[in-house]
Design an enzyme around this catalytic site. Sequence first.
Site, PDB file in Angstrom:
ATOM      1  N   GLY A 132      53.143-105.237 -40.622  1.00  0.00           N
ATOM      2  CA  GLY A 132      52.660-105.657 -39.371  1.00  0.00           C
ATOM      3  C   GLY A 132      52.297-104.845 -38.718  1.00  0.00           C
ATOM      4  O   GLY A 132      51.741-105.247 -37.543  1.00  0.00           O
ATOM      5  N   ALA A 181      53.728 -95.119 -27.225  1.00  0.00           N
ATOM      6  CA  ALA A 181      52.873 -94.248 -28.174  1.00  0.00           C
ATOM      7  C   ALA A 181      54.115 -92.268 -27.830  1.00  0.00           C
ATOM      8  O   ALA A 181      53.968 -92.100 -28.737  1.00  0.00           O
ATOM      9  CB  ALA A 181      51.977 -93.751 -27.752  1.00  0.00           C
ATOM     10  N   GLU A 247      40.571 -85.917 -41.323  1.00  0.00           N
ATOM     11  CA  GLU A 247      40.533 -87.479 -42.211  1.00  0.00           C
ATOM     12  C   GLU A 247      39.046 -88.122 -42.189  1.00  0.00           C
ATOM     13  O   GLU A 247      38.565 -88.458 -43.167  1.00  0.00           O
ATOM     14  CB  GLU A 247      41.522 -87.904 -41.524  1.00  0.00           C
ATOM     15  CG  GLU A 247      42.665 -87.596 -41.423  1.00  0.00           C
ATOM     16  CD  GLU A 247      43.913 -88.141 -40.658  1.00  0.00           C
ATOM     17  OE1 GLU A 247      43.824 -89.646 -40.823  1.00  0.00           O
ATOM     18  OE2 GLU A 247      44.762 -87.516 -40.596  1.00  0.00           O
ATOM     19  N   GLY A 344      22.433-105.922 -63.507  1.00  0.00           N
ATOM     20  CA  GLY A 344      22.941-107.576 -64.263  1.00  0.00           C
ATOM     21  C   GLY A 344      24.407-108.364 -64.566  1.00  0.00           C
ATOM     22  O   GLY A 344      25.072-107.552 -64.228  1.00  0.00           O
ATOM     23  N   GLY A 369      41.616 -96.161 -40.392  1.00  0.00           N
ATOM     24  CA  GLY A 369      40.595 -97.054 -38.982  1.00  0.00           C
ATOM     25  C   GLY A 369      39.788 -98.340 -39.940  1.00  0.00           C
ATOM     26  O   GLY A 369      38.361 -97.494 -40.368  1.00  0.00           O
TER      27      GLY A 369
END
Length: 382
Positions: A132, A181, A247, A344, A369
């Site tokens: 989640g 945070a 990163e 193709g 991200g």
Amino acid sequence: MTMDFPRSWTDPDLDLWRDTCARFIETELEPDDAASRERGHVGHAVWRRAGELGLLCADIPEQYGGGGGDFRHEAVFYEECARRGLSGMATSVHSIVAHYFLNHGTEDQKQRYLPRLARGELVGAIAMTEPGAGSDLQGIRTKAELRDGHYVLNGTKTFITNGFLAGVILVVCKTDPTQGARGTSILIVETEGCEGFRVGRVLDKMGMKAQDTSELFFDEVRVPAAQLLGGKEGQGFFQLMSDLPYERLIIGVSALANMEGAYRATLDYVRERQVFGKPLIEIQNTRFKLAEVATQIKVGRAFIDRCVHDLVAGTLDTATASMAKLWGSETQCRVLDECLQLFGGYGYMNEYPIARMYADARVQRIYGGTSEIMKEVISRQL
């Protein structure tokens, strides 16, 4: 003659390093790629072999067992894999983990883990994403409660690169859920013999079939308090944010090299493929499409190379690194689509590298991200 895309940051020593990386990739990774895609991972042996040859943690100081180089040495390995369409050995994530230890770990943590990562004895992973919570890391629910000198860790992680093979995992968790945070920390979990830790299935992805991406479960896992990265609670979000330029540039570098590999493979194909009695390259549309691709690569090379220079100099900012990731991943997907079209029907067959490159490229716009998050980060600097 094929158009070349020279790098402005290379030198004779790096050219020799590139030859070493290429030999390893061609002898150790390429022959086993089909089998790796079947089983969903490259196995531990190739990691140990890379460590023996000094190919891992090339930009980690020698005092911690690394190669003593800089980001350019890492970039060479990423490029040589990407231009061959080999995505199984996620040395990028391994190196990111090493940099978390180098930049944020205590001296004991550096001494304990960096040499083992460099030798390939431990494969590194970082567990951020949850079922989640993806790009919004403030939404993570994995919790760690300090009890009697140990953190008791509970939670579930998903989409974890190197998760199946990992010997050490940096787990992003909440040590104080009331602080948002500021309540986020990173715990160091060694997987061998770790009671309560379980690796779920190797996830069935549309691309990057040889790269193990797994679910991880932590059920009352006891982690010694000394295994808190940096030794101080609440630093996790800061630690995550401070390493983003490194990163995200990895993704930009790999994207551009992958475009180069696709371009060269397509050019070879259209020179040989006969259509209406002549090589496909002689049809104007083919030449024009490849001219557009070559132009995008040439222009992109100037930008990505500048980012490499800036990162080595310590001046690459988060917004510019986000531009490299955004431009690289978005352009990569467009270029791979154009190249596949020129193959193709054969381009749709997995036996052709262009098909695997195309499927592998799509996730570049998501991990590290999403493109939408990159735009948000960039827009804040306008």
